[in-house]
Design a protein around this motif. Structure first.
Motif, PDB file in Angstrom:
ATOM      1  N   SER A 352       0.790  -1.022   0.204  1.00 59.93           N
ATOM      2  CA  SER A 352      -0.155  -0.016  -0.016  1.00 59.93           C
ATOM      3  C   SER A 352       0.942   1.254   0.094  1.00 59.93           C
ATOM      4  CB  SER A 352      -0.813  -0.009   1.066  1.00 59.93           C
ATOM      5  OG  SER A 352      -0.478   0.202   2.358  1.00 59.93           O
ATOM      6  N   ARG A 353       2.228   1.100   0.156  1.00 58.08           N
ATOM      7  CA  ARG A 353       2.899   2.311   0.161  1.00 58.08           C
ATOM      8  C   ARG A 353       3.138   2.759  -1.241  1.00 58.08           C
ATOM      9  NH1 ARG A 353       7.730   0.789   4.549  1.00 58.08           N
ATOM     10  NH2 ARG A 353       8.864   2.254   2.905  1.00 58.08           N
ATOM     11  N   PRO A 354       3.348   4.243  -1.420  1.00 63.54           N
ATOM     12  CA  PRO A 354       3.751   4.566  -2.765  1.00 63.54           C
ATOM     13  C   PRO A 354       4.924   4.496  -3.107  1.00 63.54           C
ATOM     14  CG  PRO A 354       3.347   6.317  -1.238  1.00 63.54           C
ATOM     15  CD  PRO A 354       2.988   5.212  -0.474  1.00 63.54           C
ATOM     16  N   ASP A 355       6.039   4.164  -2.260  1.00 63.83           N
ATOM     17  CA  ASP A 355       7.535   4.097  -2.558  1.00 63.83           C
ATOM     18  C   ASP A 355       8.021   2.903  -2.601  1.00 63.83           C
ATOM     19  OD1 ASP A 355       7.017   3.622   0.171  1.00 63.83           O
ATOM     20  OD2 ASP A 355       9.096   4.111   0.927  1.00 63.83           O
ATOM     21  N   VAL A 356       7.026   1.866  -2.677  1.00 62.68           N
ATOM     22  CA  VAL A 356       7.338   0.402  -2.738  1.00 62.68           C
ATOM     23  C   VAL A 356       6.700  -0.328  -3.947  1.00 62.68           C
ATOM     24  CG1 VAL A 356       6.931  -1.804  -1.585  1.00 62.68           C
ATOM     25  CG2 VAL A 356       7.672   0.071  -0.053  1.00 62.68           C
ATOM     26  N   GLU A 357       7.591  -1.170  -4.464  1.00 67.51           N
ATOM     27  CA  GLU A 357       6.869  -2.129  -5.502  1.00 67.51           C
ATOM     28  C   GLU A 357       7.568  -3.395  -5.357  1.00 67.51           C
ATOM     29  OE1 GLU A 357       5.217  -3.950  -8.206  1.00 67.51           O
ATOM     30  OE2 GLU A 357       4.801  -1.919  -8.410  1.00 67.51           O
ATOM     31  N   LEU A 358       6.749  -4.286  -4.983  1.00 67.25           N
ATOM     32  CA  LEU A 358       6.791  -5.810  -4.376  1.00 67.25           C
ATOM     33  C   LEU A 358       7.149  -6.626  -5.943  1.00 67.25           C
ATOM     34  CD1 LEU A 358       4.393  -6.477  -1.990  1.00 67.25           C
ATOM     35  CD2 LEU A 358       6.606  -5.671  -1.444  1.00 67.25           C
ATOM     36  N   GLY A 359       6.774  -6.206  -6.943  1.00 71.04           N
ATOM     37  CA  GLY A 359       7.050  -7.015  -8.097  1.00 71.04           C
ATOM     38  C   GLY A 359       6.471  -8.439  -7.971  1.00 71.04           C
ATOM     39  N   GLN A 360       7.265  -9.337  -8.254  1.00 69.47           N
ATOM     40  CA  GLN A 360       6.565 -10.854  -8.132  1.00 69.47           C
ATOM     41  C   GLN A 360       7.006 -11.460  -6.603  1.00 69.47           C
ATOM     42  OE1 GLN A 360       7.908 -13.247 -11.457  1.00 69.47           O
ATOM     43  NE2 GLN A 360       7.872 -11.733 -12.903  1.00 69.47           N
ATOM     44  N   MET A 361       7.154 -10.518  -5.902  1.00 68.96           N
ATOM     45  CA  MET A 361       7.372 -11.285  -4.364  1.00 68.96           C
ATOM     46  C   MET A 361       6.284 -11.418  -3.728  1.00 68.96           C
ATOM     47  SD  MET A 361      10.001  -9.988  -1.321  1.00 68.96           S
ATOM     48  CE  MET A 361       9.009  -8.436  -0.710  1.00 68.96           C
ATOM     49  N   ALA A 362       6.007 -12.832  -3.175  1.00 69.28           N
ATOM     50  CA  ALA A 362       4.896 -13.074  -2.537  1.00 69.28           C
ATOM     51  C   ALA A 362       5.078 -13.899  -1.404  1.00 69.28           C
ATOM     52  CB  ALA A 362       3.515 -13.647  -3.628  1.00 69.28           C
ATOM     53  N   PHE A 363       4.795 -13.733  -0.113  1.00 70.61           N
ATOM     54  CA  PHE A 363       4.857 -14.877   0.703  1.00 70.61           C
ATOM     55  C   PHE A 363       4.196 -14.621   1.925  1.00 70.61           C
ATOM     56  CE2 PHE A 363       8.244 -11.750   1.738  1.00 70.61           C
ATOM     57  CZ  PHE A 363       8.144 -11.514   3.179  1.00 70.61           C
ATOM     58  N   ALA A 364       3.715 -15.633   2.643  1.00 68.92           N
ATOM     59  CA  ALA A 364       3.190 -15.376   3.833  1.00 68.92           C
ATOM     60  C   ALA A 364       4.096 -15.139   5.219  1.00 68.92           C
ATOM     61  CB  ALA A 364       2.102 -16.545   4.229  1.00 68.92           C
ATOM     62  N   GLN A 365       3.834 -14.267   5.895  1.00 71.75           N
ATOM     63  CA  GLN A 365       4.561 -14.181   7.245  1.00 71.75           C
ATOM     64  C   GLN A 365       4.519 -15.581   8.150  1.00 71.75           C
ATOM     65  OE1 GLN A 365       3.716 -10.825   9.532  1.00 71.75           O
ATOM     66  NE2 GLN A 365       4.542 -11.691  11.221  1.00 71.75           N
ATOM     67  N   GLU A 366       6.136 -15.889   7.972  1.00 76.05           N
ATOM     68  CA  GLU A 366       6.100 -17.249   8.556  1.00 76.05           C
ATOM     69  C   GLU A 366       6.351 -17.436  10.145  1.00 76.05           C
ATOM     70  OE1 GLU A 366       9.083 -19.188   6.299  1.00 76.05           O
ATOM     71  OE2 GLU A 366       8.448 -18.757   4.571  1.00 76.05           O
ATOM     72  N   ASN A 367       6.356 -16.502  10.794  1.00 71.40           N
ATOM     73  CA  ASN A 367       6.544 -16.785  12.141  1.00 71.40           C
ATOM     74  C   ASN A 367       5.322 -16.459  12.853  1.00 71.40           C
ATOM     75  OD1 ASN A 367       6.130 -13.639  11.890  1.00 71.40           O
ATOM     76  ND2 ASN A 367       8.072 -13.143  12.881  1.00 71.40           N
ATOM     77  N   VAL A 368       4.280 -16.292  12.313  1.00 72.61           N
ATOM     78  CA  VAL A 368       2.735 -16.076  12.842  1.00 72.61           C
ATOM     79  C   VAL A 368       2.327 -17.494  13.618  1.00 72.61           C
ATOM     80  CG1 VAL A 368       0.204 -15.825  12.329  1.00 72.61           C
ATOM     81  CG2 VAL A 368       1.906 -14.529  11.256  1.00 72.61           C
ATOM     82  N   TYR A 369       1.951 -17.322  14.821  1.00 68.50           N
ATOM     83  CA  TYR A 369       1.490 -18.598  15.507  1.00 68.50           C
ATOM     84  C   TYR A 369      -0.118 -18.377  15.540  1.00 68.50           C
ATOM     85  CZ  TYR A 369       1.455 -15.624  19.816  1.00 68.50           C
ATOM     86  OH  TYR A 369       1.211 -14.473  20.585  1.00 68.50           O
ATOM     87  N   THR A 370      -0.723 -19.438  16.219  1.00 67.80           N
ATOM     88  CA  THR A 370      -2.216 -19.448  16.380  1.00 67.80           C
ATOM     89  C   THR A 370      -2.147 -19.295  18.005  1.00 67.80           C
ATOM     90  OG1 THR A 370      -4.415 -20.571  16.024  1.00 67.80           O
ATOM     91  CG2 THR A 370      -2.222 -22.049  15.908  1.00 67.80           C
ATOM     92  N   TRP A 371      -2.964 -18.361  18.391  1.00 74.61           N
ATOM     93  CA  TRP A 371      -3.310 -18.160  19.672  1.00 74.61           C
ATOM     94  C   TRP A 371      -4.585 -18.980  19.974  1.00 74.61           C
ATOM     95  CZ3 TRP A 371      -1.339 -13.151  22.750  1.00 74.61           C
ATOM     96  CH2 TRP A 371      -1.288 -13.680  23.869  1.00 74.61           C
ATOM     97  N   GLU A 372      -4.530 -20.048  20.595  1.00 72.81           N
ATOM     98  CA  GLU A 372      -6.096 -20.996  20.346  1.00 72.81           C
ATOM     99  C   GLU A 372      -6.402 -21.501  21.758  1.00 72.81           C
ATOM    100  OE1 GLU A 372      -9.043 -21.666  19.490  1.00 72.81           O
ATOM    101  OE2 GLU A 372      -8.560 -21.697  17.488  1.00 72.81           O
ATOM    102  N   THR A 373      -7.705 -21.391  22.243  1.00 71.77           N
ATOM    103  CA  THR A 373      -8.115 -21.954  23.117  1.00 71.77           C
ATOM    104  C   THR A 373      -8.761 -23.475  22.890  1.00 71.77           C
ATOM    105  OG1 THR A 373      -9.270 -20.064  24.131  1.00 71.77           O
ATOM    106  CG2 THR A 373     -10.063 -21.967  25.128  1.00 71.77           C
ATOM    107  N   MET A 374      -9.037 -23.895  22.089  1.00 74.27           N
ATOM    108  CA  MET A 374      -9.414 -25.226  21.507  1.00 74.27           C
ATOM    109  C   MET A 374      -8.165 -26.136  21.175  1.00 74.27           C
ATOM    110  SD  MET A 374     -13.161 -24.724  20.182  1.00 74.27           S
ATOM    111  CE  MET A 374     -14.245 -23.853  20.946  1.00 74.27           C
TER     112      MET A 374
END
Length: 742
Positions: A352-374
């Motif tokens: 969303s930044r006007p100064d950034v062009e990601l080109g073909q770079m696409a990845f999910a943030q890999e350090n995300v954990y799931t904070w879960e009760t069940m």
């Protein structure tokens, strides 16, 4: 989000072994380069002093943060633990003329995943502009701490696919892909100058122990609030962050202003978004964990925001509901949350930044954990993607504690777990987490919430650490769920003291510690806020008296599960727990126990399969259970019918104790009896708790009289279940029918 593999087709930045050997021979004949008297037999990556410069193929109209030119230079070789490792310098200049440098000391050109890079890289140093270089190291081992955001296939130049037709001996291909853009080689250097980093600042981190709160605020008045009202919150200050770091908190949430306050602290940070951090430098910051760090209760959100609205509007859905329907609904919500939620926030913010062009770079943030009760969902949530989520962290539901939850388990399922052993609670919770982590090669952790019995909280942290947990968090907002700031500090200090006394852990060995796996049918789980009561998914419509598609009560299936848990506990056998999902490989377990929906238990040990008609009840200590009798003010009448139930409990060989948790003044009471009401329809169910969690109990020596009042508004047959339990886990249960007419 699909990952875009950059295949090494024909060319590689790492020199092929045969070519490296030939180059090494020539190097030795010349007397070596880069200050070395002799060259190594083989170069781990390429001859020292070789380098190349690349320029972005789209040279015109580049956005300011896009790397315009980069150079890659191979440096000298060092010996680390009888292994040859080599320096590599990546020097990048952006279109806005800003520069950054990355130095790597590695056993090979780093692979395209974080796991591969961790096995190769022994030092990782980042310099942003003219700032001092910074190197993150593991506090106890000195190992390199690498960036964990993900996208390792983009963080270093990789040969562009079109180089497939090029010569296999080329160390620096003509075209390369880097940070989503195409670059063309414009110069080769056979004796490029390798500039070593000048006295980098050393930042000591704990890559396998993340400790921190959920917020970047604290309570203005930390006095505990047990009445359900909320606290007033204020933003954390610079001094607060310093105090937190000194206490052992090393993973903090910050906003754009607070970010500057933690730069000189040896901590990880998260919360500040892609719009407020320098790009692409943020991707190389080992301490930056991203704008969001967790998926927030995907299973609970499924229940509360998808299933419950339907239950409120569709009476027929209340009757038709099954664990499988909830599971299928959960699968769709989890897919959406993991593919469109927190793991994508970083790249969405950058794009969303006007100064950034990601080109073909696409990845999910890999350090995300799931904070879960069940926690029963652990193996499923961790198994849907090889990277995301990276871990599951237990979120305690409501008033959790050994002296509440373990007695409830005994009264609900007929098992006999002694209340004086907290492992009977932690074994259940951590068994699902460790089992899910083992089956998916992921990690796990735990957290403390405000309603957790404070007598258990400190032990639950250190027990999790000893079992191999890597994530330790505190929920520090939202009324009763809030752990006040000072208590977060105390918990962190306790954990820090423990890990400093026990710094060495073999996490892979700990992950595989269990001998036995006990499996539940997918969709079956624990009782959420009423953790020990057991209504599947915490829904009264899935109460334990209902029958499954095989005609077996849910209580029977779950009782078999808990009886097998009790058997392992009494025999001293370490166990993991999981859903019996297709595709999971249970290799390494001595015994795998399948608790089936048809009421049978299938045991696999080595190549032997045994089908049992019920779970294996272990030998239990002798002794008489408490005595329980219930009298009602009315067993029939017209709606609305007000009923008073009076229970008489007689202690026998052990004290009777059961608590609802802290009351509205923070006091724990012996409730003696647990009350549940079923009916009039099979999907109708209530847990009867006293106002303000203050039970009406009158003790008289070894006898107790317990009273509860309730009202029945609809015609039909109700069944009142009363149960009591002693500290040895022995229970007594009574059922009383009540008929109500119009």
């Amino acid at each position: 989000m699909k990952r875009l593999p950059l295949l090494l087709l024909g060319c590689s930045f790492a020199m092929p072994a045969a070519v490296a050997a030939e180059a090494s021979s020539r190097e030795a004949q010349r007397g070596g380069q880069a200050g070395r008297a002799t060259a190594p037999e083989t170069w781990p990556i390429g001859p020292a002093g070789q380098g190349a410069r690349y320029r972005c193929a789209a040279a015109d109209g580049l956005k300011p943060s896009t790397v315009k030119v980069f150079s890659l230079v191979f440096g000298p070789v060092e010996q680390r633990e009888s292994k040859s490792v080599q320096w590599v310098l990546l020097h990048a200049t952006k279109a806005n003329a800003e520069e950054f440098r990355v130095w790597l000391l590695s056993a090979g050109y780093p692979g395209q995943t974080l796991k591969e890079a961790r096995a190769q890289v022994v030092r990782f140093i980042l310099q942003e502009g003219s700032a001092a270089p910074a190197e993150c190291r593991a506090r106890f081992t000195g190992a390199a701490v690498l960036p964990t955001l993900g996208g390792w296939q983009h963080l270093l130049p990789r040969p562009a696919p079109r180089n497939a037709a090029g010569p296999t001996s080329a160390v620096f291909p003509e075209e390369a892909r880097y940070l989503g853009h195409l670059y063309r080689r414009e110069a080769l250097e056979g004796s490029a100058a390798f500039t070593a980093p000048a006295s980098p600042r050393i930042i000591e981190l704990l890559p396998d122990v993340w400790v921190g709160p959920a917020s970047n605020t604290r309570q203005k008045d930390e006095t505990r609030r047990y009445d359900g009202s909320d606290y007033e919150y204020v933003r954390l200050t610079r001094n607060d962050y310093r105090e937190m770091a000194a206490a052992g908190i090393n993973c903090v949430r910050v906003d754009a202003e607070q970010l500057a306050w933690v730069q000189d602290l040896d901590v990880y940070y998260w919360g500040v978004g892609g719009r407020a951090v320098p790009y692409p430098e943020c991707l190389y910051r080992s301490r930056y964990l991203g704008p969001a760090l967790f998926l927030d209760e995907p299973a609970v959100v499924t229940r509360d925001h998808v299933i419950r609205p339907r239950l409120a509007k569709e009476p027929e859905f209340r009757k038709a509901l099954t664990p499988q329907i909830v599971f299928e609904t959960f699968q769709e919500h989890f897919r959406q949350a993991s593919q469109e939620g927190a793991p994508q926030q970083l790249l969405r913010g950058l794009a969303s930044r006007p100064d950034v062009e990601l080109g073909q770079m696409a990845f999910a943030q890999e350090n995300v954990y799931t904070w879960e009760t069940m926690v029963a969902t652990a193996a499923y949530q961790l198994g849907q993607d090889p990277f995301v989520p990276a871990a599951m962290v237990f979120e305690p539901p409501g008033r959790v504690g050994v002296r509440r939850t373990v007695p409830e388990l005994n009264m609900t399922y007929g098992c006999q777990l002694a209340v004086d052993d907290p492992k009977h609670l932690s074994g259940l919770i951590y068994g699902f987490l460790r089992g899910g982590a083992r089956l998916t090669d992921k990690s796990w952790g735990t957290s403390i919430y405000g309603q957790v019995d404070r007598a258990d909280a400190f032990w639950l942290l250190t027990q999790a650490y000893d079992l191999g947990a890597t994530h330790f968090f505190f929920w520090d907002n939202a009324r009763l769920a809030c752990v006040p700031y000072g208590e977060c500090l105390a918990l962190a200090r306790h954990l820090r003291a423990h890990l400093e006394s026990h710094p060495k852990r073999d996490l892979e060995q700990l992950k595989r510690a269990a001998e036995v796996a006990i499996l539940l049918p997918p969709g079956y789980n624990l009782g959420h806020v009423h953790l020990g009561k057991g209504s599947l998914w915490g829904l009264g419509e899935l109460n334990l008296e209902r029958r499954n598609r095989s005609g077996i009560p849910y209580r029977t299936v779950m009782s078999h599960f808990f009886t097998e848990i009790e058997r392992c506990a009494r025999l001293g056998i370490t166990y993991d727990l999981a859903w019996d999902l297709p595709g999971l490989a249970f290799s390494g377990y001595r015994e795998v126990i399948h608790v089936r929906e048809d009421g049978k238990v299938e045991v696999h040990e080595d190549s032997k399969r045994t089908l049992l008609s019920q779970a294996r009840t272990p030998p239990r200590p002798s002794g008489a259970p408490p005595q329980l009798a219930v009298a009602l003010s009315a067993r029939r009448g017209r709606a609305p019918l007000q009923v008073r139930a009076r229970a008489t409990v007689v202690q026998t060989d052990a004290p009777v104790f059961y608590t609802f948790g802290a009351d509205t003044e923070g006091v724990y009471h012996n409730a003696v009896v647990a009350w549940e009401l079923y009916g009039p329809a099979e999907e109708d169910y209530r847990v009867l708790t006293p106002p303000r969690f203050k039970p009406r109990v009158r003790p008289d020596g070894n006898r107790y009289e317990v009273v509860t009042d309730f009202r029945l508004d609809r015609p039909g047959r109700y069944r009142l279940r009363a149960a009591t339990v002693d500290l040895a886990g022995r229970t007594a249960v009574t059922w009383t029918a009540i008929d109500v007419t119009e």
